[in-house]
Design a protein around this motif. Structure first.
Motif, short mmCIF file in Angstrom:
data_model
loop_
_atom_site.label_atom_id
_atom_site.label_comp_id
_atom_site.label_asym_id
_atom_site.label_seq_id
_atom_site.Cartn_x
_atom_site.Cartn_y
_atom_site.Cartn_z
N HIS A 128 3.31 4.54 -5.17
CA HIS A 128 3.26 5.29 -4.22
C HIS A 128 2.01 4.77 -3.11
O HIS A 128 1.15 4.31 -3.81
N LEU A 129 1.97 5.90 -2.21
CA LEU A 129 1.27 5.02 -0.97
C LEU A 129 -0.25 5.98 -0.93
O LEU A 129 -0.36 6.65 0.01
N TYR A 130 0.17 7.44 -1.72
CA TYR A 130 -0.61 9.12 -1.87
C TYR A 130 -2.21 8.00 -1.99
O TYR A 130 -2.60 7.60 -3.01
N ALA A 131 -3.11 8.81 -0.35
CA ALA A 131 -4.10 8.20 -0.64
C ALA A 131 -4.40 6.48 -1.18
O ALA A 131 -5.70 5.70 -0.63
N VAL A 132 -3.39 6.47 -0.39
CA VAL A 132 -3.27 4.37 -0.10
C VAL A 132 -4.48 3.53 0.89
O VAL A 132 -4.87 2.63 0.42
N VAL A 133 -4.70 4.33 2.11
CA VAL A 133 -6.04 4.00 2.57
C VAL A 133 -6.47 3.51 2.37
O VAL A 133 -7.94 4.51 1.77
N ASP A 134 -8.04 2.46 2.40
CA ASP A 134 -8.88 2.46 1.38
C ASP A 134 -9.09 2.43 -0.11
O ASP A 134 -9.63 1.97 -0.82
N ARG A 135 -8.34 2.14 -0.21
CA ARG A 135 -7.78 1.93 -1.83
C ARG A 135 -7.64 0.63 -2.26
O ARG A 135 -7.15 -0.04 -1.61
N ASP A 136 -8.05 -0.56 -3.23
CA ASP A 136 -8.24 -1.57 -3.93
C ASP A 136 -6.70 -1.67 -3.74
O ASP A 136 -5.81 -1.15 -3.81
N ILE A 137 -6.34 -2.57 -3.11
CA ILE A 137 -5.15 -3.61 -3.36
C ILE A 137 -4.40 -3.67 -4.69
O ILE A 137 -5.48 -4.32 -5.63
N ALA A 138 -3.88 -3.34 -5.18
CA ALA A 138 -2.18 -3.14 -6.34
C ALA A 138 -3.29 -2.66 -7.07
O ALA A 138 -3.77 -2.96 -8.16
N ALA A 139 -3.71 -0.93 -7.39
CA ALA A 139 -5.16 -0.64 -7.99
C ALA A 139 -3.97 0.26 -8.54
O ALA A 139 -4.62 1.50 -8.86
N VAL A 140 -2.34 0.46 -7.96
CA VAL A 140 -2.04 1.91 -8.97
C VAL A 140 -2.00 1.57 -10.03
O VAL A 140 -0.98 0.45 -10.62
N ASP A 141 -2.06 2.54 -10.95
CA ASP A 141 -2.21 2.11 -12.36
C ASP A 141 -1.00 2.17 -12.78
O ASP A 141 0.47 3.09 -12.66
N GLY A 142 -0.23 1.82 -14.19
CA GLY A 142 1.17 1.40 -14.32
C GLY A 142 2.42 1.33 -13.65
O GLY A 142 3.02 0.60 -13.65
#
Length: 166
Positions: free
Chosen positions: A94-108
């Motif tokens: 998912h790309l929700y709140a992707v800006v400034d999120r760590d790379i490869a950080a979506v759990d699961g």
């Protein structure tokens, strides 16, 4: 020996073939001779040739002028694999709140090794580099998207992604 109808058919066939030959030659001249059409469409660089310097892009200025509505339209290309809702993964994360999120950080989500090996966060500049050419930015990525070549499209999409998280 030949009646007039047979001679007419033979003459018509010969003249028809000749006309097709002339029209084909004319069409080929129009299509394949670039000097008659102006500048070259593309340049192929060869070893020893001088490369034109790439134009420097002020991405921060582009982000300041980015259009969220245009970004939403361009984002439709992404919706085949990505969702903009928080926690809703598809083929891609998912790309929700992707800006400034760590790379490869979506759990699961099972990222490719190309992305898990990258350090840092998805800053607007990093996102722009990735969106321009995912295969060049992260060689080995499983993302099959060719990229967004226009810097304005990338800035607009990033502005849109920033807007949905707020």
């Amino acid at each position: 020996m030949f009646d007039t109808m047979t001679l007419t058919k033979i003459a018509g066939g010969l003249f028809g073939a000749w006309l097709i030959l002339l029209l084909g030659k004319w069409a080929a001249e129009e299509i394949y001779h670039a000097e008659a059409h102006g500048e070259q469409s593309y340049v192929i660089e060869v070893a020893g040739g001088e490369a034109e310097p790439e134009e420097e892009i002020d991405f921060a200025a582009m982000m300041a002028e980015a259009d969220v509505d245009k970004g939403a339209k361009v984002f439709k290309k992404c919706t085949a694999c990505h969702k903009a809702e928080d926690g809703v993964n598809a083929v891609g994360p998912h790309l929700y709140a992707v800006v400034d999120r760590d790379i490869a950080a979506v759990d699961g989500f099972g990222y490719s090794g190309a992305l898990t090996g990258l350090e840092g966060a998805w800053t607007p500049e990093n996102l722009s580099g990735f969106l321009e050419s995912p295969k060049n930015y992260a060689p080995g990525t499983t993302m099959g998207f060719a990229g967004l070549k226009k810097p304005t499209d990338r800035a607009n999409v990033i502005a849109y992604l920033q807007s949905i998280a707020n």
